[in-house]
Design a protein around this motif. Structure first.
Motif, mmCIF file in Angstrom:
data_model
loop_
_atom_site.group_PDB
_atom_site.id
_atom_site.type_symbol
_atom_site.label_atom_id
_atom_site.label_comp_id
_atom_site.label_asym_id
_atom_site.label_seq_id
_atom_site.Cartn_x
_atom_site.Cartn_y
_atom_site.Cartn_z
ATOM 1 N N ILE A 125 -14.898 -27.404 -17.340
ATOM 2 C CA ILE A 125 -13.861 -26.691 -16.585
ATOM 3 C C ILE A 125 -13.623 -27.367 -15.243
ATOM 4 C CG2 ILE A 125 -13.322 -24.515 -15.432
ATOM 5 C CD1 ILE A 125 -14.844 -23.114 -17.731
ATOM 6 N N ALA A 126 -14.695 -27.753 -14.570
ATOM 7 C CA ALA A 126 -14.569 -28.356 -13.241
ATOM 8 C C ALA A 126 -13.852 -29.698 -13.283
ATOM 9 C CB ALA A 126 -15.958 -28.527 -12.611
ATOM 10 N N THR A 127 -14.071 -30.478 -14.333
ATOM 11 C CA THR A 127 -13.431 -31.793 -14.408
ATOM 12 C C THR A 127 -12.040 -31.732 -15.026
ATOM 13 O OG1 THR A 127 -14.439 -32.240 -16.568
ATOM 14 C CG2 THR A 127 -15.623 -33.020 -14.604
ATOM 15 N N GLY A 128 -11.665 -30.576 -15.552
ATOM 16 C CA GLY A 128 -10.345 -30.431 -16.152
ATOM 17 C C GLY A 128 -10.276 -30.869 -17.600
ATOM 18 N N ARG A 135 -8.044 -21.332 -20.722
ATOM 19 C CA ARG A 135 -6.976 -20.445 -21.176
ATOM 20 C C ARG A 135 -6.509 -20.841 -22.579
ATOM 21 N NH1 ARG A 135 -4.017 -16.771 -18.604
ATOM 22 N NH2 ARG A 135 -4.782 -17.527 -16.612
ATOM 23 N N ALA A 136 -6.360 -22.114 -22.837
ATOM 24 C CA ALA A 136 -5.942 -22.577 -24.160
ATOM 25 C C ALA A 136 -7.018 -22.279 -25.196
ATOM 26 C CB ALA A 136 -5.634 -24.066 -24.127
ATOM 27 N N ALA A 137 -8.281 -22.394 -24.823
ATOM 28 C CA ALA A 137 -9.368 -22.103 -25.752
ATOM 29 C C ALA A 137 -9.393 -20.624 -26.118
ATOM 30 C CB ALA A 137 -10.706 -22.526 -25.144
ATOM 31 N N VAL A 138 -9.186 -19.756 -25.136
ATOM 32 C CA VAL A 138 -9.158 -18.314 -25.398
ATOM 33 C C VAL A 138 -7.972 -17.963 -26.265
ATOM 34 C CG1 VAL A 138 -8.869 -16.036 -24.330
ATOM 35 C CG2 VAL A 138 -10.461 -17.686 -23.347
ATOM 36 N N ASP A 139 -6.805 -18.544 -25.968
ATOM 37 C CA ASP A 139 -5.622 -18.279 -26.784
ATOM 38 C C ASP A 139 -5.819 -18.747 -28.217
ATOM 39 O OD1 ASP A 139 -4.294 -17.100 -24.697
ATOM 40 O OD2 ASP A 139 -3.121 -18.872 -24.168
#
Length: 62
Positions: free
Chosen positions: A42-45, A50-54
């Motif tokens: 997450i920190a490195t982008g 959000r895409a993973a949850v969707d």
């Protein structure tokens, strides 16, 4: 370091914790490693949470 080296190193570390602290130590080390990888992604982008949850909910982000 490439993926093979990191994987081998992670395996050795987990094996050490398993031998030194038993199954509980192994599982704690595995859990903390997964959390660290998640936070690092997450920190490195490299990981879009959000895409993973969707995707997990069956929604598409076209």
């Amino acid at each position: 370091m490439n993926g093979y080296t990191l994987g081998a190193l992670a395996g050795l570390i987990l094996a050490f914790f398993g031998l030194a602290f038993g199954l509980g130590g192994f599982l704690v080390a595995l859990l903390l490693g997964a959390v660290g990888a998640l936070i690092g992604g997450i920190a490195t982008g490299r990981l879009n949470l959000r895409a993973a949850v969707d995707a997990a909910q069956g929604r598409s982000r076209g």
